[in-house]
Design a protein around this motif. Sequence first.
Motif, PDB file in Angstrom:
ATOM      1  N   ALA A  29       2.051  -6.076  -7.357  1.00 16.18           N
ATOM      2  CA  ALA A  29       1.778  -5.974  -5.920  1.00 16.18           C
ATOM      3  C   ALA A  29       2.804  -5.063  -5.241  1.00 16.18           C
ATOM      4  O   ALA A  29       2.577  -4.575  -4.130  1.00 16.18           O
ATOM      5  N   SER A  90       2.125   7.099   3.044  1.00 17.90           N
ATOM      6  CA  SER A  90       2.079   5.683   2.659  1.00 17.90           C
ATOM      7  C   SER A  90       1.172   4.968   3.656  1.00 17.90           C
ATOM      8  O   SER A  90       0.822   5.535   4.702  1.00 17.90           O
ATOM      9  N   THR A  91       0.851   3.738   3.363  1.00 21.14           N
ATOM     10  CA  THR A  91       0.054   2.966   4.326  1.00 21.14           C
ATOM     11  C   THR A  91       0.868   2.712   5.587  1.00 21.14           C
ATOM     12  O   THR A  91       0.341   2.765   6.698  1.00 21.14           O
ATOM     13  N   THR A  92       2.159   2.463   5.431  1.00 24.72           N
ATOM     14  CA  THR A  92       3.016   2.236   6.605  1.00 24.72           C
ATOM     15  C   THR A  92       2.990   3.463   7.523  1.00 24.72           C
ATOM     16  O   THR A  92       2.888   3.331   8.746  1.00 24.72           O
ATOM     17  N   HIS A 119       0.963  -8.009   6.009  1.00 15.85           N
ATOM     18  CA  HIS A 119       2.188  -7.253   5.706  1.00 15.85           C
ATOM     19  C   HIS A 119       2.577  -6.559   7.016  1.00 15.85           C
ATOM     20  O   HIS A 119       1.706  -6.179   7.809  1.00 15.85           O
ATOM     21  N   ALA A 121       3.300  -3.704   7.771  1.00 12.90           N
ATOM     22  CA  ALA A 121       2.718  -2.370   7.968  1.00 12.90           C
ATOM     23  C   ALA A 121       1.437  -2.404   8.796  1.00 12.90           C
ATOM     24  O   ALA A 121       1.132  -1.465   9.518  1.00 12.90           O
ATOM     25  N   ASN A 172      -0.505 -10.044   0.820  1.00 13.71           N
ATOM     26  CA  ASN A 172       0.343  -9.799  -0.355  1.00 13.71           C
ATOM     27  C   ASN A 172       1.192 -11.029  -0.716  1.00 13.71           C
ATOM     28  O   ASN A 172       2.032 -10.962  -1.603  1.00 13.71           O
ATOM     29  N   ASP A 197      -6.541  -3.785   6.239  1.00  9.77           N
ATOM     30  CA  ASP A 197      -5.519  -3.411   5.253  1.00  9.77           C
ATOM     31  C   ASP A 197      -5.978  -3.915   3.886  1.00  9.77           C
ATOM     32  O   ASP A 197      -5.958  -5.119   3.615  1.00  9.77           O
ATOM     33  N   VAL A 199      -4.551  -3.022   0.986  1.00 11.55           N
ATOM     34  CA  VAL A 199      -3.518  -2.692  -0.009  1.00 11.55           C
ATOM     35  C   VAL A 199      -3.441  -3.738  -1.131  1.00 11.55           C
ATOM     36  O   VAL A 199      -3.276  -3.380  -2.299  1.00 11.55           O
ATOM     37  N   SER A 200      -3.563  -5.015  -0.768  1.00 12.28           N
ATOM     38  CA  SER A 200      -3.437  -6.055  -1.797  1.00 12.28           C
ATOM     39  C   SER A 200      -4.789  -6.436  -2.399  1.00 12.28           C
ATOM     40  O   SER A 200      -4.852  -7.351  -3.217  1.00 12.28           O
ATOM     41  N   SER A 220      -2.962   1.626  -0.659  1.00 11.01           N
ATOM     42  CA  SER A 220      -1.879   2.460  -1.199  1.00 11.01           C
ATOM     43  C   SER A 220      -2.217   2.849  -2.626  1.00 11.01           C
ATOM     44  O   SER A 220      -2.333   1.985  -3.501  1.00 11.01           O
ATOM     45  N   TYR A 222      -0.511   4.132  -4.912  1.00 14.54           N
ATOM     46  CA  TYR A 222       0.482   3.849  -5.952  1.00 14.54           C
ATOM     47  C   TYR A 222       0.384   2.413  -6.465  1.00 14.54           C
ATOM     48  O   TYR A 222       1.056   2.052  -7.417  1.00 14.54           O
ATOM     49  N   LYS A 223      -0.453   1.621  -5.809  1.00 10.31           N
ATOM     50  CA  LYS A 223      -0.705   0.267  -6.328  1.00 10.31           C
ATOM     51  C   LYS A 223      -2.044   0.218  -7.047  1.00 10.31           C
ATOM     52  O   LYS A 223      -2.464  -0.816  -7.540  1.00 10.31           O
TER      53      LYS A 223
HETATM   54  C1  LIG Z   1      -0.641  -5.808   1.956  1.00 11.83           C
HETATM   55  C2  LIG Z   1       0.215  -4.601   2.156  1.00 11.83           C
HETATM   56  N1  LIG Z   1      -0.038  -3.795   3.188  1.00 11.83           N
HETATM   57  C3  LIG Z   1       0.675  -2.679   3.422  1.00 11.83           C
HETATM   58  C4  LIG Z   1       1.705  -2.320   2.586  1.00 11.83           C
HETATM   59  C5  LIG Z   1       2.481  -1.068   2.868  1.00 11.83           C
HETATM   60  O1  LIG Z   1       2.128  -0.070   1.989  1.00 11.83           O
HETATM   61  P1  LIG Z   1       3.030   1.234   1.782  1.00 11.83           P
HETATM   62  O2  LIG Z   1       4.127   0.848   0.867  1.00 11.83           O
HETATM   63  O3  LIG Z   1       2.076   2.232   1.192  1.00 11.83           O
HETATM   64  O4  LIG Z   1       3.512   1.643   3.109  1.00 11.83           O
HETATM   65  C6  LIG Z   1       2.020  -3.117   1.490  1.00 11.83           C
HETATM   66  C7  LIG Z   1       3.146  -2.765   0.594  1.00 11.83           C
HETATM   67  O5  LIG Z   1       3.627  -3.529  -0.183  1.00 11.83           O
HETATM   68  C8  LIG Z   1       1.249  -4.303   1.267  1.00 11.83           C
HETATM   69  O6  LIG Z   1       1.498  -5.110   0.236  1.00 11.83           O
END
Ligand SMILES: Cc1ncc(COP(=O)(O)O)c(C=O)c1O
Length: 415
Positions: A29, A90-92, A119, A121, A172, A197, A199-200, A220, A222-223
């Motif tokens: 994660a 990045s997502t952030t 998260h 972000a 996450n 979001d 990402v997870s 993201s 990279y995940k």
């Molecule tokens: C659920 C979730 N959202 C957003 C992010 C942020 O992603 P990034 O690292 O690409 O900014 C993360 C990073 O761990 C995440 O786990």
Amino acid sequence: MQLDLDFVRSNFPAFSSPINDGQSFFENAGGSFACRQTIDALTEYYTDLKVQPYGEFESSRRGGELMDRSRERWAEALGVDAREVVFGPSTTANTYVLAHAFADVLGPGHEVIVTNQDHEANTGAIRRAAERVGCEVKEWRIDPDTGLLDVADFEALLSERTGLVTVPHASNIIGSENDVTRITHLAHAVGARVIVDGVSFAPHSLPDVGAIGADVYLFSLYKTYSVHQGLMVVRAGLMAELPNQSHFFNDSVADKRLNPAGPDHAQVASAGAVLDYVEALHQHHGGSVTDDLRTAVAHASMLWRAHEDSLTPQLLAALADRDDVRLLGPASLDAAAGHRCPTVAFSPLAHDPEHVAHALVERGVQTSSGHYYAARVLDGLGVDPDRGVVRLSFVHYTSPDDVERAVTALGEALR
Ligand SMILES: Cc1ncc(COP(=O)(O)O)c(C=O)c1O
């Protein structure tokens, strides 16, 4: 058909690297291993194509071509149009830009609904931007025991004044999936925009973003076995409404107007290579070479999920059965709230999380502790973010032996 794990792992060079010998990777994660196709694409770019792209000479032309191909391939994979795909650092960074853009279209009289399951972000920058322009910020809160979001609570917060909703597809920390299609539908019924979001979620199942219907979907790369970039889908209607955040002359350039950082050529050009892996996986498991990419993605995602689901219960049981541990999120795969991804966080009650993580690492379980930038989630659960939690997260390339190692190590580390 079952996932052929040997085939999967042969596509990830990290598994044959001596640095990982005798260990099992449970920090997915935080960032997944990259597949061979991603590494090859980056190597090709840095070896042959490291010039300003979109020029007339061969290396420059090919660089630009690969960047366009990544965008088109991801659009097809996610069920959207290529002009709706934005690559950012990045997502952030992507949500930060979005927050600035939304600040120009929201104002006093609007309400913004955020969650405390996100998260940071997907919540911090939006909260600040909304407050700055005079919006009322309403928080859709998790259940303090389960960590789950209840859609009935969301419905109670929604009103004709709601302008924007941000929500995670999966947290996450908590792991379980939110019904983002339904949440989007409810929000759209009052005219609100929705940012999801993913990402997870995406590392476990590449979503059909077109079918979900959200105005923005972020994850993201990279995940998801790819490069260190954030991918953001901004649907056409919203893209037209949000003001340009880039140089004035980029206003009409769809992939530039929401990325003031400018594109990372090598990473964007290599971002699509992971989809070659997905197609290879699809074909290895009986899919046809003539199938479209969306079909291949859906098939691979199904295989990934079935494999993960065969392993998750063992890890959950190892934690849920102990009275010296608080497992965060559902203890079973199919909680009423939605399917659970294998992102498993817990609070050790008798030991310091940092020490437990250290003991796990000593036993060959690659993991860590902390608040994972989900401080609001931990706070909402009554867990001190400064003390943090331990998280074990795995994906489709994780083997039964890896899980066995983690379960044995947990027994020793928590003793
Ligand atoms: C659920 C979730 N959202 C957003 C992010 C942020 O992603 P990034 O690292 O690409 O900014 C993360 C990073 O761990 C995440 O786990």
